[in-house]
Scaffold this active site. Structure first.
Site, PDB file in Angstrom:
ATOM      1  N   ALA A  10      79.782  59.136 -34.797  1.00  0.00           N
ATOM      2  CA  ALA A  10      78.565  58.330 -35.003  1.00  0.00           C
ATOM      3  C   ALA A  10      78.783  56.830 -34.818  1.00  0.00           C
ATOM      4  O   ALA A  10      77.869  56.117 -34.416  1.00  0.00           O
ATOM      5  CB  ALA A  10      78.007  58.596 -36.397  1.00  0.00           C
ATOM      6  N   HIS A  11      80.013  56.343 -35.102  1.00  0.00           N
ATOM      7  CA  HIS A  11      80.141  54.881 -35.158  1.00  0.00           C
ATOM      8  C   HIS A  11      80.224  54.196 -33.796  1.00  0.00           C
ATOM      9  O   HIS A  11      80.247  52.968 -33.707  1.00  0.00           O
ATOM     10  CB  HIS A  11      81.307  54.460 -36.064  1.00  0.00           C
ATOM     11  CG  HIS A  11      82.667  54.661 -35.493  1.00  0.00           C
ATOM     12  ND1 HIS A  11      83.359  53.647 -34.885  1.00  0.00           N
ATOM     13  CD2 HIS A  11      83.475  55.739 -35.434  1.00  0.00           C
ATOM     14  CE1 HIS A  11      84.548  54.101 -34.498  1.00  0.00           C
ATOM     15  NE2 HIS A  11      84.638  55.378 -34.817  1.00  0.00           N
ATOM     16  N   GLY A  17      85.275  61.502 -34.866  1.00  0.00           N
ATOM     17  CA  GLY A  17      85.802  62.034 -33.615  1.00  0.00           C
ATOM     18  C   GLY A  17      87.220  62.566 -33.759  1.00  0.00           C
ATOM     19  O   GLY A  17      87.584  63.582 -33.165  1.00  0.00           O
ATOM     20  N   THR A  18      88.020  61.883 -34.555  1.00  0.00           N
ATOM     21  CA  THR A  18      89.417  62.305 -34.728  1.00  0.00           C
ATOM     22  C   THR A  18      89.479  63.705 -35.338  1.00  0.00           C
ATOM     23  O   THR A  18      90.230  64.566 -34.876  1.00  0.00           O
ATOM     24  CB  THR A  18      90.163  61.290 -35.624  1.00  0.00           C
ATOM     25  OG1 THR A  18      90.109  60.018 -34.984  1.00  0.00           O
ATOM     26  CG2 THR A  18      91.613  61.689 -35.850  1.00  0.00           C
ATOM     27  N   CYS A  29     100.332  47.760 -31.209  1.00  0.00           N
ATOM     28  CA  CYS A  29     101.501  47.046 -31.690  1.00  0.00           C
ATOM     29  C   CYS A  29     102.318  47.995 -32.569  1.00  0.00           C
ATOM     30  O   CYS A  29     101.870  48.405 -33.628  1.00  0.00           O
ATOM     31  CB  CYS A  29     101.054  45.827 -32.485  1.00  0.00           C
ATOM     32  SG  CYS A  29     102.400  44.687 -32.755  1.00  0.00           S
ATOM     33  N   THR A  73      82.226  68.700 -49.837  1.00  0.00           N
ATOM     34  CA  THR A  73      80.816  68.375 -50.070  1.00  0.00           C
ATOM     35  C   THR A  73      80.254  67.591 -48.886  1.00  0.00           C
ATOM     36  O   THR A  73      80.851  66.610 -48.443  1.00  0.00           O
ATOM     37  CB  THR A  73      80.688  67.553 -51.373  1.00  0.00           C
ATOM     38  OG1 THR A  73      81.204  68.362 -52.428  1.00  0.00           O
ATOM     39  CG2 THR A  73      79.248  67.182 -51.669  1.00  0.00           C
TER      40      THR A  73
HETATM   41  C1  PLP Z   1      87.580  59.056 -26.728  1.00  0.00           C
HETATM   42  C2  PLP Z   1      87.723  58.970 -28.211  1.00  0.00           C
HETATM   43  N1  PLP Z   1      88.041  60.057 -28.909  1.00  0.00           N
HETATM   44  C3  PLP Z   1      88.166  60.040 -30.241  1.00  0.00           C
HETATM   45  C4  PLP Z   1      88.008  58.887 -30.956  1.00  0.00           C
HETATM   46  C5  PLP Z   1      88.161  58.895 -32.438  1.00  0.00           C
HETATM   47  O1  PLP Z   1      86.892  58.848 -33.060  1.00  0.00           O
HETATM   48  P1  PLP Z   1      86.745  58.348 -34.577  1.00  0.00           P
HETATM   49  O2  PLP Z   1      87.004  56.874 -34.577  1.00  0.00           O
HETATM   50  O3  PLP Z   1      85.328  58.706 -34.935  1.00  0.00           O
HETATM   51  O4  PLP Z   1      87.732  59.106 -35.387  1.00  0.00           O
HETATM   52  C6  PLP Z   1      87.698  57.699 -30.271  1.00  0.00           C
HETATM   53  C7  PLP Z   1      87.572  56.418 -30.986  1.00  0.00           C
HETATM   54  O5  PLP Z   1      87.997  55.385 -30.519  1.00  0.00           O
HETATM   55  C8  PLP Z   1      87.537  57.749 -28.867  1.00  0.00           C
HETATM   56  O6  PLP Z   1      87.244  56.645 -28.164  1.00  0.00           O
END
Ligand code: PLP
Length: 386
Positions: free
Chosen positions: A201-202, A71-72, A330, A238
């Site tokens: 995915a996680h 997601g990041t 923190c 890859t």
């Molecule tokens: C709303 C949201 N965006 C992005 C992310 C980041 O995703 P990832 O952990 O797959 O990088 C998260 C993860 O906590 C999330 O909750």
């Protein structure tokens, strides 16, 4: 001692069925999906099949879905990629909300340092963004709007379709972070009418280290990762076939069970919320009762009624086997209150004394009863009623 995991919004355990389908892609079908020989070609076939499955689950075309590391990265690609492209035609203003995930907010801060202008919209007391605010913030040089679908701390669901209608009117690129929406609310990119959408995915019992970005055809982004021509030239590196296969299986499973699992979680959440308000009259619930996902419950201990240290609360719950999240980070040895809880107007001390409970497929009512028992014990021990 009993172990209770109530932090599914942070991450989920891998679905054993997902693990099973992934295994042979580590051990047998290990070819490089870009290789011409049969090893490469069978990896390629499975990669494309996974892309097709995930795309169809969100009503996208396979050619609009690109695998990334999570997601990041999807958020970074969407925001930096779209902002940098828009800036080429002088559009260097971005609109987002104050309570986005740091993957979005920190990209915006980075872009501000590079000369972009960013408007951070305030949300209402429940955390939901009013679409009119988006329209009011639009300027002639607005090139990108990024508003999250589901907030990871509060669980609120934003009116993405209404916001997208506004962005269409002004022909502005629209991104939504749907990391917490997948498997909880229906995602139909055609109906939502978004240009860019992030997935991971996680959070859905899939593997860590893979996600995807939906890029509506015709949407131009500057690429962030240069190298080989993988992912149709948009994201070098890859391809991670085992993880892509696992992601597709996990997505299929959560979407197949979405309605029944949402109902089950919603019942658990109502039960838990009712018990909490009976047992702890000094607690405030954050978020919205109606426009929210069924598995996140965010509670603050009202600082005008009880003095309790949020970090101590979390650590004591952990010592008793209950894993939850505080939402605070923190930094340099001191607890920073969550920007989301401050964003909905809670005072600093209340924000610091906040816990996010998030439920998932292994949560049952016995877990919640045990948590309530532990919570009573810990609050009695470390809290001071004012
Ligand atoms: C709303 C949201 N965006 C992005 C992310 C980041 O995703 P990832 O952990 O797959 O990088 C998260 C993860 O906590 C999330 O909750």
């Amino acid at each position: 001692m009993r172990s209770v995991y109530l932090d599914y919004a942070a991450t989920t355990p891998l679905d054993p069925e997902v693990f099973d389908v992934m295994k042979k892609y580590f051990l047998e079908i290990f070819g490089n999906a870009s290789s011409i020989h049969k090893y490469g070609q069978s990896a390629r076939a499975s990669l494309e099949e996974s892309r097709m499955k995930i795309a169809s689950l969100i009503t996208a075309k396979p050619g609009e879905l690109f695998f990334v590391s999570g997601g990041t990265e999807a958020d970074n690609f969407a925001i930096k990629g779209a902002a940098m492209h828009a800036a080429k035609s002088g559009k260097n203003h971005i609109i987002t909300s104050e309570i986005e995930h740091h993957a979005v907010l920190d990209c915006c801060k980075y872009l501000e340092e590079k000369g972009f202008e960013v408007t951070y919209l305030k949300v209402d007391k429940s955390g939901i963004l009013n679409p009119h605010q988006v329209e009011e913030a639009i300027k002639p040089n607005t090139g990108l709007i990024s508003i999250m679908f589901v907030n990871n701390e509060l669980g609120i669901i934003n009116p993405i379709k209404e916001i997208s209608e506004i962005t269409r009117k002004y022909k502005i690129i629209f991104h939504t972070d749907a990391v917490q929406a997948l498997g909880k609310v229906e995602i139909n990119v055609e109906e939502l009418n978004v240009d860019l959408l992030s997935l991971s995915a996680h959070k859905i019992y899939g593997p860590k280290g893979i996600g995807a970005i939906y890029i509506k055809s015709g949407t131009d982004l500057e690429k962030l990762i240069h190298g080989g021509g993988q992912e149709r030239g948009k994201r070098a590196g890859t391809e991670n076939v085992p993880l892509a296969v696992g992601f597709a299986k996990a997505a299929e499973n959560v979407i197949k069970n979405l309605t029944s699992e949402n109902q089950r979680l919603s019942n658990l959440k109502s039960y838990f919320q009712r018990k909490i308000s009976d047992l702890f009259p000094f607690v405030l619930f954050n978020g919205s009762d109606s426009k929210c996902v069924p598995h996140i419950l965010n509670v603050s201990f009202n600082s005008s009624k009880i003095n309790i240290d949020g970090e101590a609360l979390l650590l004591n719950l952990d010592l008793e086997g209950v894993a939850v999240s505080s939402g605070s980070a923190c930094t340099s040895g001191s607890l920073q209150p969550s920007h989301v809880i401050l964003g909905i107007g809670r005072d600093l001390e209340t924000a610091k004394a906040t816990i996010r409970f998030s439920f998932g497929k292994y949560t049952n009512s016995d877990d919640l009863d045990y948590t309530l028992e532990v919570l009573q014990k810990v609050v009695k021990r470390i809290g001071k009623i004012l």
